[in-house]
Design an enzyme around this catalytic site. Structure first.
Site, PDB file in Angstrom:
ATOM      1  N   ASP A   1      -9.023   0.424   2.145  1.00 24.17           N
ATOM      2  CA  ASP A   1      -7.989   0.004   3.082  1.00 24.17           C
ATOM      3  C   ASP A   1      -8.402   0.458   4.480  1.00 24.17           C
ATOM      4  OD1 ASP A   1      -5.502  -1.086   3.880  1.00 24.17           O
ATOM      5  OD2 ASP A   1      -4.646   0.921   3.920  1.00 24.17           O
TER       6      ASP A   1
ATOM      7  N   HIS B   1      -3.676  14.180   0.619  1.00 18.51           N
ATOM      8  CA  HIS B   1      -3.890  13.347   1.798  1.00 18.51           C
ATOM      9  C   HIS B   1      -2.707  13.456   2.762  1.00 18.51           C
ATOM     10  CE1 HIS B   1      -5.042   9.957   4.278  1.00 18.51           C
ATOM     11  NE2 HIS B   1      -3.909   9.324   3.997  1.00 18.51           N
TER      12      HIS B   1
ATOM     13  N   ASP C   1       0.844  -1.193   0.000  1.00 18.63           N
ATOM     14  CA  ASP C   1       0.000   0.000   0.000  1.00 18.63           C
ATOM     15  C   ASP C   1       0.879   1.242   0.000  1.00 18.63           C
ATOM     16  OD1 ASP C   1      -2.447   1.327   0.002  1.00 18.63           O
ATOM     17  OD2 ASP C   1      -2.467   1.529   2.177  1.00 18.63           O
TER      18      ASP C   1
ATOM     19  N   ARG D   1      -7.374   3.853  13.436  1.00 21.71           N
ATOM     20  CA  ARG D   1      -6.451   4.965  13.630  1.00 21.71           C
ATOM     21  C   ARG D   1      -5.837   4.976  15.025  1.00 21.71           C
ATOM     22  NH1 ARG D   1      -5.198   6.341   8.533  1.00 21.71           N
ATOM     23  NH2 ARG D   1      -7.037   6.938   7.314  1.00 21.71           N
TER      24      ARG D   1
ATOM     25  N   LYS E   1      -3.898  -1.914  10.308  1.00 18.17           N
ATOM     26  CA  LYS E   1      -4.248  -2.033   8.893  1.00 18.17           C
ATOM     27  C   LYS E   1      -4.547  -3.468   8.471  1.00 18.17           C
ATOM     28  CE  LYS E   1      -3.232   2.202   7.172  1.00 18.17           C
ATOM     29  NZ  LYS E   1      -4.064   2.980   6.250  1.00 18.17           N
TER      30      LYS E   1
ATOM     31  N   GLN F   1      -3.230   2.261  15.083  1.00 16.73           N
ATOM     32  CA  GLN F   1      -2.153   2.674  14.191  1.00 16.73           C
ATOM     33  C   GLN F   1      -1.256   3.728  14.839  1.00 16.73           C
ATOM     34  OE1 GLN F   1      -3.597   4.326  10.519  1.00 16.73           O
ATOM     35  NE2 GLN F   1      -1.570   4.676   9.666  1.00 16.73           N
TER      36      GLN F   1
ATOM     37  N   THR G   1      -8.740  -5.626   4.180  1.00 14.76           N
ATOM     38  CA  THR G   1      -8.650  -4.723   3.041  1.00 14.76           C
ATOM     39  C   THR G   1      -9.666  -5.208   2.022  1.00 14.76           C
ATOM     40  OG1 THR G   1      -6.279  -4.349   3.398  1.00 14.76           O
ATOM     41  CG2 THR G   1      -7.163  -3.790   1.234  1.00 14.76           C
TER      42      THR G   1
ATOM     43  N   GLU H   1      -9.283   4.009  -2.238  1.00 15.46           N
ATOM     44  CA  GLU H   1      -8.057   3.850  -3.006  1.00 15.46           C
ATOM     45  C   GLU H   1      -8.333   3.116  -4.328  1.00 15.46           C
ATOM     46  OE1 GLU H   1      -4.856   2.131  -0.810  1.00 15.46           O
ATOM     47  OE2 GLU H   1      -5.432   3.069   1.099  1.00 15.46           O
TER      48      GLU H   1
ATOM     49  N   GLU I   1      -9.552  12.808   7.512  1.00 15.68           N
ATOM     50  CA  GLU I   1      -9.450  14.108   6.843  1.00 15.68           C
ATOM     51  C   GLU I   1     -10.794  14.820   6.813  1.00 15.68           C
ATOM     52  OE1 GLU I   1      -6.910  14.193   3.081  1.00 15.68           O
ATOM     53  OE2 GLU I   1      -7.464  12.078   3.296  1.00 15.68           O
TER      54      GLU I   1
ATOM     55  N   GLU J   1     -10.258   4.135   3.803  1.00 16.77           N
ATOM     56  CA  GLU J   1      -9.374   4.807   2.866  1.00 16.77           C
ATOM     57  C   GLU J   1      -9.814   4.409   1.466  1.00 16.77           C
ATOM     58  OE1 GLU J   1      -5.231   4.351   3.650  1.00 16.77           O
ATOM     59  OE2 GLU J   1      -5.327   5.507   5.510  1.00 16.77           O
TER      60      GLU J   1
END
Length: 410
Positions: free
Chosen positions: A228, A128, A121, A232, A248, A235, A252, A196, A356, A194
């Site tokens: 993904d 971002h 990834d 948080r 993570k 992480q 996925t 992607e 975000e 996420e």
């Protein structure tokens, strides 16, 4: 509702004759088969190859239960298969043989389209990366010093890549909030998405070799959608000094359709202008066609559109990602998957992750049912879809990737 005549698919259909994405399907709990989306139907590719008397090698590739055999066969085989499938679906002389091989899409179960060999990834969106820098390092430069010199990435866990529709169980692990003295164990409180793009590798390479920018298309078979999922809080506590791990690797999600790179001809665009001189192996100034892609993503939370990220804004291209991924001599295998990292644009409603969109939870999203979200709650459904330009102004589809968040396992 399926069309009365499955061959009557207009040129501007999202899954029309200019798209022809591959997937794996089954019916009635039976064996898995390679399929091609066409209008409201799925073509049983192996059955069509037999019915039309296709050459033995091509028939063998299309009769496989996953895409991996076709991936490994390389670009000449990919182009031959695409041309044959297009002919079977559009030339009237094949209709009698191919008609019985078309199955209504609402009658099939879709599966992971290929066996994932390795998963990498990336972190390729300047918007971002800059937003996260502003969130976590206020008052400092948003981007780390290396960001504009190389595509940053990490190796993920191939065994937890799952197909769209697979529920995502809220992960547990260690987390430590800034105001807590010691870490605690429990379910993630800050589960995120996420949005992607994923790039599916076909033709393998030997250990010790490298893939140059201009050779990327010899190895990248096609494109799919990726969510993904990210815990948080897990992480942020674990990532120093080695990067993402349990925050993570729990899931996925992948869309069930892989759109061949050859279907994206009209989506090719120049990447954004760069203000940093790149090392020669990443300098794509003279590479043609350009490897930027005009793909429009849409993110929906419980049916409500919360973001429309533009892939055309991505700083690093898939060719640069692949070149960097192999510059140290790392081998490619058929079925390797590498993802772009969160796709985000310059506007608030073009950000591809909740961290975000809500500025790390400080500005919750307001949903139409009167509730708000900083991060995901159990029962939430996230759907990511995407379209791209086809010939004559048409819009073609990558399909969608969707999943519902379930409570943590007991």
């Amino acid at each position: 509702m399926s069309a009365v005549n499955p061959f009557d698919v207009p040129q501007d259909s999202p899954f029309g004759p200019d798209n022809l994405p591959y997937g794996v399907f089954s019916t009635g709990g039976g064996a898995r088969r390679l399929g091609v989306a066409y209008g409201d139907h799925v073509l049983d590719a192996g059955a069509a190859a037999r019915a039309t008397g296709a050459a033995g090698e091509l028939a063998g590739l299309l009769e496989a239960p996953s895409l991996n055999a076709l991936l490994a066969a390389g670009r000449p085989a990919w182009r031959q298969a695409r041309a044959e499938v297009a002919g079977w679906l559009t030339e009237p002389g094949h209709r009698a043989a191919v008609g019985p091989c078309l199955v209504p899409r609402d009658e099939v179960a879709l599966h992971l389209p290929f066996e994932v060999a390795d998963y990498v990834d990336f972190y390729a969106s300047e918007h971002h990366a800059s937003n996260l820098g502003r969130i976590f390092r206020p008052g400092s430069e948003p981007l780390t010093p290396n960001w504009k010199h190389l595509p940053i990435g990490y190796h993920g866990r191939a065994g937890t890549v799952v197909v769209s529709g697979t529920p995502v169980v809220r992960p547990c692990g260690q987390r430590k909030a800034p105001d807590e003295a010691v870490p605690s164990y429990g379910p993630s409180r800050r589960l995120d998405i996420e949005a992607e793009l994923g790039f599916v590798v076909g033709a393998p390479t030997p250990l010790g070799s490298r893939v140059a920018l201009q050779d990327a298309d010899r190895h990248v078979f096609g494109v799919c959608l990726v969510n993904d999922w990210s815990a948080r809080d897990l992480q942020s506590w674990e990532y120093v000094p080695l990067g993402p791990f349990l925050g993570k690797s729990f899931a996925t999600s992948l869309s069930p359709w892989v759109v061949p790179l050859d279907a994206l001809t009209h989506a090719r665009v120049e990447p954004p202008a760069r203000d940093t001189e790149l090392l020669p192996y990443l300098d794509d100034g003279g590479v043609r066609p350009p490897a930027g892609l005009d793909i429009a993503l849409e993110v929906r939370l419980n049916g409500h559109v919360v973001a429309r990220p533009p892939f055309s804004a991505m700083y690093w291209t898939y060719a640069q990602m692949l070149a960097h991924m192999t510059v140290n001599g790392a081998a490619l295998r058929a079925g390797d998957l590498f993802a772009s990292g969160t796709v985000s644009g310059p506007e608030r409603d073009s950000r591809g992750a909740l961290i975000e969109l809500t500025w790390n939870g400080r500005e919750p999203l307001a949903l139409p049912d009167g509730t708000g979200r900083s991060f995901l709650e159990d029962g939430d459904e996230v759907t990511i879809s995407a379209t791209f330009p086809g010939p004559s102004g048409t819009r073609l589809s990558l399909g969608e990737v969707t999943a519902v968040v379930q409570p943590p396992a007991p």
